[in-house]
Design a protein around this motif. Structure first.
Motif, short mmCIF file in Angstrom:
data_model
loop_
_atom_site.label_atom_id
_atom_site.label_comp_id
_atom_site.label_asym_id
_atom_site.label_seq_id
_atom_site.Cartn_x
_atom_site.Cartn_y
_atom_site.Cartn_z
N ALA A 41 0.82 -1.22 0.00
CA ALA A 41 0.00 0.00 0.00
C ALA A 41 0.85 1.26 0.00
O ALA A 41 0.47 2.27 -0.60
CB ALA A 41 -0.95 0.01 1.20
N ARG A 42 2.01 1.22 0.66
CA ARG A 42 2.89 2.42 0.68
C ARG A 42 3.40 2.74 -0.72
O ARG A 42 3.58 3.90 -1.07
CB ARG A 42 4.08 2.21 1.63
CG ARG A 42 3.75 1.93 3.05
CD ARG A 42 3.47 3.06 4.01
NE ARG A 42 4.03 4.36 3.92
CZ ARG A 42 4.88 4.89 4.78
NH1 ARG A 42 5.36 4.19 5.77
NH2 ARG A 42 5.25 6.14 4.65
N THR A 44 1.82 2.06 -3.60
CA THR A 44 0.67 2.63 -4.32
C THR A 44 0.43 4.07 -3.91
O THR A 44 0.26 4.96 -4.75
CB THR A 44 -0.59 1.78 -4.06
OG1 THR A 44 -0.31 0.43 -4.45
CG2 THR A 44 -1.78 2.30 -4.82
N GLU A 45 0.45 4.32 -2.62
CA GLU A 45 0.23 5.66 -2.08
C GLU A 45 1.30 6.64 -2.56
O GLU A 45 1.01 7.76 -2.96
CB GLU A 45 0.24 5.58 -0.55
CG GLU A 45 0.15 6.87 0.19
CD GLU A 45 0.31 6.65 1.69
OE1 GLU A 45 1.27 7.20 2.27
OE2 GLU A 45 -0.52 5.93 2.26
N THR A 46 2.56 6.20 -2.52
CA THR A 46 3.67 7.07 -2.92
C THR A 46 3.60 7.40 -4.40
O THR A 46 3.74 8.57 -4.80
CB THR A 46 5.02 6.42 -2.57
OG1 THR A 46 5.05 6.18 -1.17
CG2 THR A 46 6.18 7.31 -2.97
N LYS A 48 1.03 7.32 -6.35
CA LYS A 48 -0.14 8.17 -6.58
C LYS A 48 0.19 9.62 -6.22
O LYS A 48 -0.14 10.55 -6.95
CB LYS A 48 -1.32 7.67 -5.76
CG LYS A 48 -2.60 8.41 -6.01
CD LYS A 48 -3.75 7.81 -5.22
CE LYS A 48 -5.01 8.62 -5.43
NZ LYS A 48 -6.14 8.08 -4.66
N SER A 49 0.89 9.82 -5.11
CA SER A 49 1.28 11.17 -4.68
C SER A 49 2.24 11.81 -5.68
O SER A 49 2.08 12.98 -6.04
CB SER A 49 1.94 11.13 -3.30
OG SER A 49 1.03 10.73 -2.32
N ARG A 119 6.29 12.53 4.62
CA ARG A 119 6.47 11.07 4.66
C ARG A 119 7.95 10.70 4.56
O ARG A 119 8.42 9.79 5.24
CB ARG A 119 5.66 10.40 3.56
CG ARG A 119 4.19 10.34 3.87
CD ARG A 119 3.44 9.37 2.97
NE ARG A 119 3.49 9.74 1.57
CZ ARG A 119 2.58 10.47 0.94
NH1 ARG A 119 1.55 10.96 1.61
NH2 ARG A 119 2.70 10.73 -0.33
#
Length: 124
Positions: A41-42, A44-46, A48-49, A119
């Motif tokens: 998930a990290r 994907t989140e990164t 996306k950011s 982050r």
């Protein structure tokens, strides 16, 4: 900000605190202290950011302090070195086409960029 084709194959991201920012104008490798490994998930989140960072004109300095190395199951895909002072991010690596292999402008004052920097700092 642009991400290279194939970025969706990323399975692991290394977060790097850049120790010698001057060398990153044309260095073949992102060099610094690895401060975190992000998966699942990290990742994907990164991505996306990073992909959602708004464009901005580049300033002059390019002394990046943070970077990421994105890896697939078969190896390194791409690297990004971020300079939150000059609003520049250098994108390069094996999966980056020539037309994207350069320094791109991003709005380092945007909420997304501030969140990404937070982050990075929390990891290191």
């Amino acid at each position: 900000m642009l991400l290279p084709p194939g970025h969706e194959k990323t399975e692991l991201i290394e977060v790097v605190r850049i120790t010698d920012p001057i060398r990153h104008m044309s260095s073949p490798d992102l060099v610094g202290d690895e401060v975190a490994i992000w998966e699942a998930a990290r990742v994907t989140e990164t991505l996306k950011s990073v992909g959602a960072l708004p464009d901005s004109p580049l300033m002059r300095c390019f002394f990046p302090g943070w970077g990421i190395r994105a890896h697939s199951a078969s190896g390194l895909l791409f690297q990004v070195a971020f300079c939150f002072q000059c609003h520049g991010a250098r994108l390069w690596g094996p999966s980056v086409p020539d037309e994207l292999d350069s320094i791109h402008g991003f709005d380092a004052d945007s909420m997304g960029a501030r969140g990404l920097l937070a982050r990075f700092r929390a990891a290191g």
